[in-house]
Write an enzyme that holds these catalytic residues in place. Structure first.
Site, PDB file in Angstrom:
ATOM      1  N   LYS A  25     -15.609   6.666  -6.131  1.00 27.80           N
ATOM      2  CA  LYS A  25     -14.174   6.611  -6.377  1.00 27.80           C
ATOM      3  C   LYS A  25     -13.884   5.432  -7.299  1.00 27.80           C
ATOM      4  O   LYS A  25     -14.166   4.279  -6.961  1.00 27.80           O
ATOM      5  CB  LYS A  25     -13.401   6.437  -5.065  1.00 27.80           C
ATOM      6  CG  LYS A  25     -11.913   6.177  -5.310  1.00 27.80           C
ATOM      7  CD  LYS A  25     -11.130   5.919  -4.039  1.00 27.80           C
ATOM      8  CE  LYS A  25      -9.820   5.214  -4.373  1.00 27.80           C
ATOM      9  NZ  LYS A  25      -9.005   4.938  -3.182  1.00 27.80           N
ATOM     10  N   GLY A  58      -1.030   1.440   0.116  1.00 32.38           N
ATOM     11  CA  GLY A  58      -0.662   0.678   1.309  1.00 32.38           C
ATOM     12  C   GLY A  58       0.827   0.605   1.579  1.00 32.38           C
ATOM     13  O   GLY A  58       1.254  -0.084   2.502  1.00 32.38           O
ATOM     14  N   GLY A 104      -0.268   6.059  -0.556  1.00 34.31           N
ATOM     15  CA  GLY A 104       1.157   6.208  -0.342  1.00 34.31           C
ATOM     16  C   GLY A 104       1.565   6.996   0.885  1.00 34.31           C
ATOM     17  O   GLY A 104       2.707   6.908   1.323  1.00 34.31           O
ATOM     18  N   ASN A 106      -5.915   5.550   4.049  1.00 34.83           N
ATOM     19  CA  ASN A 106      -6.525   4.510   4.874  1.00 34.83           C
ATOM     20  C   ASN A 106      -5.454   3.827   5.725  1.00 34.83           C
ATOM     21  O   ASN A 106      -5.431   3.936   6.945  1.00 34.83           O
ATOM     22  CB  ASN A 106      -7.265   3.504   3.988  1.00 34.83           C
ATOM     23  CG  ASN A 106      -8.143   2.517   4.766  1.00 34.83           C
ATOM     24  OD1 ASN A 106      -9.126   2.023   4.245  1.00 34.83           O
ATOM     25  ND2 ASN A 106      -7.840   2.202   6.020  1.00 34.83           N
ATOM     26  N   THR A 107      -4.514   3.165   5.048  1.00 33.48           N
ATOM     27  CA  THR A 107      -3.548   2.342   5.777  1.00 33.48           C
ATOM     28  C   THR A 107      -2.690   3.154   6.752  1.00 33.48           C
ATOM     29  O   THR A 107      -2.365   2.668   7.839  1.00 33.48           O
ATOM     30  CB  THR A 107      -2.643   1.586   4.778  1.00 33.48           C
ATOM     31  OG1 THR A 107      -3.474   0.949   3.806  1.00 33.48           O
ATOM     32  CG2 THR A 107      -1.811   0.530   5.478  1.00 33.48           C
TER      33      THR A 107
END
Lengths: 67, 274
Positions: free
Chosen positions: B100, B161, B188, B209-210
């Site tokens: 990535k 994030g 997002g 992730n977040t």
């Protein structure tokens, strides 16, 4: 006496060493790491052959959590 | 089977997750398992020289034998740092070339620098990397990245994030319509409905992730995201009904409603409606 910069930190060594010896010295033997020397990848198979010289810049990396 | 195919490899999960920001590796592992993700992103960082004797390694917790690891270039602001990071990653992961790429432009927004990203893609593709690329939601850039040989384009839904959700579904729609390679929303997503909306638009997958790691209960949120992505995908495949402001059509029969003699404005007598 040679000086190497490892992950941005200068370190002195009494005698010339190769990459495999450096890994042992750093207690990283058997760990999943990758090494870059002066901007070039050092393949694992070449660890015992590559002699380090004064002024070498080394990056020693691992995989960590990230997004 | 409705599978996701990236660079010739087939995945049954369309949810890709990051491994950052968890309180420990146990939580990371539990969240990844609950998410059902098969592709997980990892970062490449300098090892702590001299302080890592018995330190656990992420790759022991999430071994490459069980997961497709996707090394990223998070934190890289120059094409040189990004390319070097991925070369190190390939060496670290025994020649694994799926990566990535993200080249950031600004620490405040973490918005991608697309000029540097395009240059990095050129180098990486020459070196036989399979590049999944983080991009702004510019349809022209996304198409260019595809034409250069990226294996997936990953536009942001909103800032990394931020959890702000999908701010420009129309641009995503254009990118999806134009693309012949997988389009994944990367960055997002804040909650399950955001992931569902992305999938309903026709995205091939979502990377987050977040949204999971910063939830009050990350493992539960990972499970929610799994379902959200599946639900959105099924809804997309099913094809939603047309939106209609008026001409309500009741789901129950209009015939045979017990007769009322009362007059309802706009409704014909005798229990019938138009």
């Amino acid at each position: 006496m040679i000086q190497l910069t490892i992950n941005g930190q200068p370190q002195q060594f009494e005698a010339p060493i190769n990459v495999a010896q450096l890994i042992d010295h750093l207690a990283l033997h058997g760990k999943r790491i990758a090494i870059e020397r002066n901007g070039e990848i050092v393949p694992r198979s070449q660890f015992p052959q590559q002699m380090l010289v004064h002024g070498d810049q080394l990056e020693v990396v691992v995989a960590v959590g990230g997004g | 089977m409705d599978n996701l195919v990236i660079a010739g490899k087939t995945y049954s999960s369309r949810l890709l997750v990051g491994t950052g920001k968890y309180k420990d590796f146990n939580e990371t592992r539990a969240a990844v398992e609950a998410s059902g993700a098969e592709i997980i992103t990892v970062a490449i960082r300098r090892t702590n020289i001299g302080q890592n004797a018995g330190e656990p390694n992420l790759l022991d917790v999430l071994p490459p034998s069980e997961y497709t690891l996707l090394p990223n270039t998070a934190g890289c602001y120059t094409l040189d740092d990004a390319v070097r990071t991925l070369r190190l990653a390939r060496e670290l992961l025994d020649g694994h070339s799926l990566v990535k790429l993200e080249v950031l432009g600004d620490p405040k927004t973490l918005y991608p620098n697309m000029v540097e990203t395009l240059k990095a893609v050129e180098i990486l593709i020459k070196e036989d990397f399979q590049v999944m690329v983080y991009t702004s939601d510019d349809p022209i850039i996304a198409k260019q990245l595809e034409d250069m040989g990226c294996v997936a384009v990953m536009p942001l839904a909103s800032l990394i994030g931020s959890g702000m959700g999908i701010l420009n579904p129309w641009n995503l729609q254009i990118i999806i319509d134009n693309a012949k390679i997988p389009v994944l929303v990367d960055a997002g997503v804040g909650t399950a409905s955001d992931a569902t909306i992305a999938m309903e638009l026709g995205c091939d997958g979502v990377l987050m992730n977040t949204a999971i790691a910063a939830a009050q209960h990350p493992v539960l949120m990972a499970s929610a995201m799994r379902k959200a992505v599946e639900a959105g995908r099924e809804a997309y495949l099913a094809g939603r009904m047309a939106k209609k402001l008026y001409s309500a059509s009741p789901s129950s029969p209009t015939e045979g409603v017990i007769a009322s003699t009362e007059k309802i404005p706009g409704k014909p007598a005798g229990g019938k409606s138009e």
